[in-house]
Design a protein around this motif. Structure first.
Motif, PDB file in Angstrom:
ATOM      1  N   SER A 114      17.428 -31.749 -47.434  1.00 14.57           N
ATOM      2  CA  SER A 114      17.370 -30.691 -48.631  1.00 14.57           C
ATOM      3  C   SER A 114      16.281 -29.019 -47.752  1.00 14.57           C
ATOM      4  N   GLU A 115      16.649 -27.999 -47.176  1.00 17.24           N
ATOM      5  CA  GLU A 115      15.499 -26.835 -46.814  1.00 17.24           C
ATOM      6  C   GLU A 115      15.018 -26.831 -48.082  1.00 17.24           C
ATOM      7  N   GLU A 116      15.792 -26.744 -49.123  1.00 20.49           N
ATOM      8  CA  GLU A 116      15.226 -26.570 -50.341  1.00 20.49           C
ATOM      9  C   GLU A 116      14.547 -27.167 -51.380  1.00 20.49           C
ATOM     10  N   HIS A 117      14.832 -28.840 -51.653  1.00 18.25           N
ATOM     11  CA  HIS A 117      14.625 -29.388 -52.156  1.00 18.25           C
ATOM     12  C   HIS A 117      14.107 -31.107 -51.502  1.00 18.25           C
ATOM     13  N   GLY A 118      13.417 -30.946 -50.520  1.00 20.37           N
ATOM     14  CA  GLY A 118      12.936 -32.012 -49.556  1.00 20.37           C
ATOM     15  C   GLY A 118      13.763 -32.889 -49.150  1.00 20.37           C
ATOM     16  N   PRO A 119      13.458 -34.334 -49.041  1.00 19.59           N
ATOM     17  CA  PRO A 119      13.976 -36.061 -49.145  1.00 19.59           C
ATOM     18  C   PRO A 119      15.254 -35.718 -50.292  1.00 19.59           C
ATOM     19  N   LEU A 120      16.248 -35.980 -50.277  1.00 17.12           N
ATOM     20  CA  LEU A 120      17.442 -36.285 -51.216  1.00 17.12           C
ATOM     21  C   LEU A 120      18.185 -37.609 -51.878  1.00 17.12           C
ATOM     22  N   VAL A 121      18.254 -38.600 -52.387  1.00 17.07           N
ATOM     23  CA  VAL A 121      18.963 -39.422 -52.731  1.00 17.07           C
ATOM     24  C   VAL A 121      20.542 -39.319 -53.292  1.00 17.07           C
ATOM     25  N   LEU A 122      21.442 -39.058 -52.915  1.00 17.69           N
ATOM     26  CA  LEU A 122      22.860 -38.703 -53.122  1.00 17.69           C
ATOM     27  C   LEU A 122      23.138 -39.662 -53.325  1.00 17.69           C
ATOM     28  N   GLY A 123      23.796 -39.727 -54.644  1.00 21.06           N
ATOM     29  CA  GLY A 123      24.745 -41.248 -55.258  1.00 21.06           C
ATOM     30  C   GLY A 123      26.273 -40.411 -55.758  1.00 21.06           C
ATOM     31  N   ALA A 124      27.199 -41.521 -56.256  1.00 22.85           N
ATOM     32  CA  ALA A 124      28.431 -41.305 -56.758  1.00 22.85           C
ATOM     33  C   ALA A 124      28.441 -40.443 -57.634  1.00 22.85           C
ATOM     34  N   ARG A 125      29.198 -39.383 -58.065  1.00 25.37           N
ATOM     35  CA  ARG A 125      29.039 -38.688 -58.523  1.00 25.37           C
ATOM     36  C   ARG A 125      28.827 -37.467 -59.233  1.00 25.37           C
ATOM     37  N   GLY A 126      28.504 -37.212 -58.284  1.00 30.58           N
ATOM     38  CA  GLY A 126      27.415 -36.287 -57.878  1.00 30.58           C
ATOM     39  C   GLY A 126      25.693 -36.329 -58.223  1.00 30.58           C
ATOM     40  N   ALA A 127      25.122 -37.498 -58.815  1.00 26.93           N
ATOM     41  CA  ALA A 127      24.135 -38.005 -58.819  1.00 26.93           C
ATOM     42  C   ALA A 127      23.059 -37.506 -57.332  1.00 26.93           C
ATOM     43  N   GLU A 128      21.865 -37.041 -57.900  1.00 27.17           N
ATOM     44  CA  GLU A 128      20.557 -36.665 -56.537  1.00 27.17           C
ATOM     45  C   GLU A 128      19.958 -37.231 -56.864  1.00 27.17           C
ATOM     46  N   LEU A 129      18.740 -37.418 -56.167  1.00 19.87           N
ATOM     47  CA  LEU A 129      17.867 -37.879 -57.340  1.00 19.87           C
ATOM     48  C   LEU A 129      16.834 -36.794 -56.195  1.00 19.87           C
ATOM     49  N   ARG A 130      15.549 -36.236 -56.152  1.00 19.63           N
ATOM     50  CA  ARG A 130      14.500 -35.147 -55.141  1.00 19.63           C
ATOM     51  C   ARG A 130      13.295 -36.568 -55.091  1.00 19.63           C
ATOM     52  N   LEU A 131      13.355 -36.993 -54.000  1.00 19.65           N
ATOM     53  CA  LEU A 131      12.027 -37.830 -53.540  1.00 19.65           C
ATOM     54  C   LEU A 131      10.697 -37.786 -54.265  1.00 19.65           C
ATOM     55  N   ASP A 132      10.419 -36.035 -53.966  1.00 20.58           N
ATOM     56  CA  ASP A 132       9.235 -35.806 -53.930  1.00 20.58           C
ATOM     57  C   ASP A 132       8.990 -35.247 -55.956  1.00 20.58           C
ATOM     58  N   GLU A 133       9.808 -35.323 -56.605  1.00 23.41           N
ATOM     59  CA  GLU A 133       9.744 -35.353 -57.624  1.00 23.41           C
ATOM     60  C   GLU A 133       9.824 -36.561 -58.936  1.00 23.41           C
ATOM     61  N   LEU A 134       9.797 -37.834 -57.506  1.00 20.73           N
ATOM     62  CA  LEU A 134       9.569 -39.112 -58.301  1.00 20.73           C
ATOM     63  C   LEU A 134       8.151 -40.282 -57.815  1.00 20.73           C
ATOM     64  N   PRO A 135       7.432 -40.354 -58.547  1.00 19.07           N
ATOM     65  CA  PRO A 135       5.934 -41.609 -58.386  1.00 19.07           C
ATOM     66  C   PRO A 135       6.618 -42.339 -57.678  1.00 19.07           C
ATOM     67  N   ASP A 136       5.224 -42.976 -56.579  1.00 12.96           N
ATOM     68  CA  ASP A 136       5.861 -43.919 -55.995  1.00 12.96           C
ATOM     69  C   ASP A 136       6.014 -45.684 -56.744  1.00 12.96           C
ATOM     70  N   ASP A 137       5.610 -45.468 -57.732  1.00 15.06           N
ATOM     71  CA  ASP A 137       5.626 -46.692 -58.788  1.00 15.06           C
ATOM     72  C   ASP A 137       6.336 -46.285 -59.931  1.00 15.06           C
ATOM     73  N   PRO A 138       7.607 -45.719 -59.731  1.00 12.67           N
ATOM     74  CA  PRO A 138       8.263 -45.599 -61.011  1.00 12.67           C
ATOM     75  C   PRO A 138       8.487 -46.421 -62.385  1.00 12.67           C
ATOM     76  N   ASP A 139       8.716 -45.912 -63.543  1.00 15.11           N
ATOM     77  CA  ASP A 139       9.603 -47.212 -64.398  1.00 15.11           C
ATOM     78  C   ASP A 139      10.031 -47.921 -64.567  1.00 15.11           C
ATOM     79  N   PRO A 140      10.696 -49.087 -63.435  1.00 24.25           N
ATOM     80  CA  PRO A 140      12.041 -49.545 -63.357  1.00 24.25           C
ATOM     81  C   PRO A 140      13.108 -48.821 -64.738  1.00 24.25           C
ATOM     82  N   ALA A 141      12.368 -49.111 -65.589  1.00 27.14           N
ATOM     83  CA  ALA A 141      13.694 -48.528 -67.460  1.00 27.14           C
ATOM     84  C   ALA A 141      14.042 -47.128 -67.234  1.00 27.14           C
TER      85      ALA A 141
END
Length: 713
Positions: free
Chosen positions: A534-561
């Protein structure tokens, strides 16, 4: 020969007026003797003269060449008593070779045990000479890659008793010995879980900018394919330029059956050099070294035919049982499978034996048999279990040869990826990924979905052996730069690129260009997630029903839960893997990963015609193994944090490269190992059997491995 002369009307060993039984016997003896001499003396010259002929064709010409030698032998019999037409000569020569092979095995002339004894005596003399001249030597290292065998598949095969050699190394099975001598360590691949990315990282220390098995490069306008010789050579060049190092095998190394050379000087069946012509291509020399022995040529040719018949029987059984999932196994596939499971295996194993007896410091060899069969038969079941049994026999043979090589060898077995089961995207939904992309772009969709080409590694090896360019059906090397997207598949990973734009399109540009494309893909039940920028949010992961993850805001090793959709099912390691791929210069405009069902068998949906697939995220495909002796340092260190248990995880092929580099340094810089003794693999006292005379070990060795040391059927 006498029996055949009595059975075949066009094969004669006597004059037209008839001869006595004694005279006929003498004639047969002369004919057989001349045939044997021609086979021993002329055959190597014929193979060397035909070295530039496609190797696979040479293997299939074995019977005709033998028939020609028999005709020459008959023509040399005095008084014209030997006579045969060409067709009968081929039959006679084939039967004689088969009978000779069986008889010599019974007489212990040419079986593996007798062959080992001759090699051992030679190695023993060489060892004593080297000890007297050069003193102790450091250990050599053999890296043997079981292509496509996942960690869980290996564990299950050991539990079922299919791989007794591996079981004994792990201290399991019926005869565990004195305890485990090797440790089994799983590791995780990068997002591109396929041989091109993994082996380039393992051998050359970098798999940067390898987003998939095949991808479109906008700056050159070319489709890169990891198993295309020209692409493999270019990828190797880029890796060497990035690391400033020629590879893992630069010091007295050998590369056998690989996509890349690893910087080795000794090459056989290496794809990155197979496009060369003339003396510069030493890769095909492995064929000469193997087929120069007519016994090898005949045995491999017969095993080749047997493997083709085995595949026909297995595919027929699956079709009659209406097994699901299932893909087409007709056309040339039975021959491709036979090449991967017989010819490639035999030539590579023979080359490795030669390397070990020559005392090379580092050898890396790839056996692709399991990977090829699993693509079409599935990663589990009777078909692949038979292949695993034969891989274990090859390993047993190499382990026995290593015991009497001129230097001690540490054998490391590893895999480059696993395989995840599941039916194809096309079989489940009646359309291909390319059809779905066209629908999302508002373009016409064919009424019938066409099959997507399967890019198994062995197919490229066959084409290289045939000296044919590796061009894949329906796939253009230089697609036209039109507004229509280029859609490529790599197992359950898909790539969508718009060739008329030289830079990577952003999400906003894609939405303006094709408003319905991203929603169509993201909401399809067969797709797990998309990667766009994305021009605004950088790398995005998109899923069903409008799910959207901004990768730059996630840690490399997030808590699985706490990992949100759509990456939750793929595990916490998916975040770092996807983020890394997003930074590649040649990442596609849209990266598409299929859906994944973690429950049950961990199924994915391949965008190619494969029911055992790899290339993306999801399931066993991303969990290969590393089987290393305890004499080497642990691949990963134990966790030192407070409350931490177990070992840190080994992630990525580049980390595996660093581990293998460390082991080679340990062998080169560590304490010298006397040639007459070898440290016990479990790290304890020296193995006293190394100091015994070789001849005194034969009886026990042969009883222990009588039925485990044949590397061919």
């Amino acid at each position: 020969m006498l029996i055949l002369a009595g059975l075949l009307p066009d094969f004669r060993l006597q004059s037209e007026s008839g001869d006595s039984a004694t005279r006929i016997g003498i004639t047969a003896a002369i004919g057989a003797g001349v045939f044997g001499l021609l086979t021993a003396l002329v055959w190597p010259l014929i193979v060397r003269a035909l070295l530039l002929v496609p190797a696979l064709v040479l293997g299939l010409l074995v019977f005709f060449l033998n028939g020609s030698l028999l005709l020459v032998a008959l023509s040399l019999i005095p008084d014209g008593r030997g006579e045969s037409d060409p067709q009968t000569a081929v039959v006679v020569a084939a039967v004689m070779s088969a009978v000779a092979s069986a008889a010599s095995t019974a007489l212990a002339v040419r079986d593996d045990t007798a062959y080992r004894r001759r090699l051992y005596r030679l190695a023993d003399r060489r060892r004593r000479r080297d000890v007297a001249v050069a003193g102790p030597r450091t250990p050599g290292t053999l890296f043997l890659q079981f292509d496509g065998v996942g960690h869980d598949v290996l564990r299950d095969a050991v539990a079922k008793g299919l791989m007794p050699t591996v079981a004994s190394w792990l201290g399991e099975g019926e005869h565990p010995g004195t305890g485990p001598t090797h440790r089994l360590t799983p590791w995780r691949t990068d997002w591109s879980s396929q041989t091109g990315a993994s082996q380039l990282g393992i051998l050359h220390g970098s798999n940067h900018d390898i987003p998939a098995f095949r991808w479109y490069e906008k700056d050159t306008g070319e489709v890169m394919v990891c198993n295309r010789p020209a692409s493999a050579a270019e990828l190797q060049r880029r890796a060497v330029a990035r690391t400033g190092d020629a590879g893992l095998l630069t010091v007295d190394g050998a590369s056998r059956g690989n996509l890349f050379s690893g910087g080795a000087d000794q090459l056989a069946l290496v794809l990155s050099v197979s496009a060369r012509r003339g003396r510069a291509n030493r890769s095909r020399a492995g064929y000469f070294a193997y087929f120069s022995d007519p016994a090898n040529a005949v045995r491999t040719a017969m095993s080749f035919v047997a493997e083709v018949l085995r595949e026909l029987a297995q595919s027929t059984r699956a079709r009659l049982a209406r097994a699901r999932p299932r893909v087409s196994r007709g056309g040339l596939y039975p021959f491709v499978r036979a090449f991967a499971t017989v010819v490639e295996r035999d030539v590579v194993v023979a080359a490795v034996i030669g390397d070990m007896l020559a005392g090379r410091s580092a050898v890396y060899a790839d056996l692709v048999a399991y990977d090829e069969v699993a693509h079409h038969s599935g990663p589990r079941g009777r078909d692949v279990e038979q292949v695993l049994v034969r891989l274990d026999r090859a390993l047993a043979l190499l382990a026995k040869v290593a015991e009497h090589a001129p230097r001690p060898y540490r054998i490391v077995v590893l895999s480059d990826h696993g395989q995840s089961p599941g039916e194809t995207f096309r079989a489940r939904y009646g359309l291909t990924l390319g059809d779905l992309v066209r629908a999302g772009c508002g373009l016409p969709v064919p009424r019938r979905a066409r099959r997507t080409h399967s890019g198994a590694e062995a197919r490229a090896a066959v084409r290289a052996a045939l000296h044919r360019p590796v061009e894949e059906g329906g796939e253009q090397r230089r697609p036209a730069k039109s507004a229509e997207p280029v859609v490529l598949a790599s197992g359950n990973l898909g790539l969508v690129s718009f060739p008329d734009v030289r830079t990577r399109l952003t999400r906003e540009q894609i939405d303006r260009r094709c408003p319905g494309l991203l929603p169509t893909l993201a909401n399809h039940p067969g797709i797990g997630f998309l990667l766009v920028r994305s021009e605004e949010h950088g790398p995005l992961v998109l899923g069903a029903r409008g799910a959207e993850l901004r990768l730059d805001e996630l840690p490399d090793d997030p808590d699985p839960a706490e990992l949100p959709d759509p990456l939750r099912e793929f595990g916490p390691a998916a975040v770092a893997a996807v983020r890394r791929t997003d930074g590649f210069p040649h990442v596609a405009d849209i990266m598409v990963n299929s859906s994944y069902e973690p429950s049950g068998d961990g199924e994915v949906l391949a965008f190619e015609e494969q029911i055992g697939s790899h290339g993306g995220l999801g399931g066993a495909q991303g969990r290969p193994f590393l089987l290393s002796p305890y004499t080497l340092s642990p691949p990963v260190q134990e966790k030192q944090e407070e409350g931490g248990e177990g070992a840190a995880e080994l992630i990525g092929a580049e980390q595996v490269h660093r581990v293998l580099r460390r082991w080679l340094r340990e062998a080169a810089d560590g304490p010298q190992v006397p040639l007459a003794a070898e440290p016990h693999a479990g790290g304890g006292p020296e193995n006293p059997r190394r100091a015994e005379p070789v001849e005194e070990q034969f009886a026990a060795d042969d009883r222990a491995v009588e039925d485990k040391t044949h590397c061919t059927d």
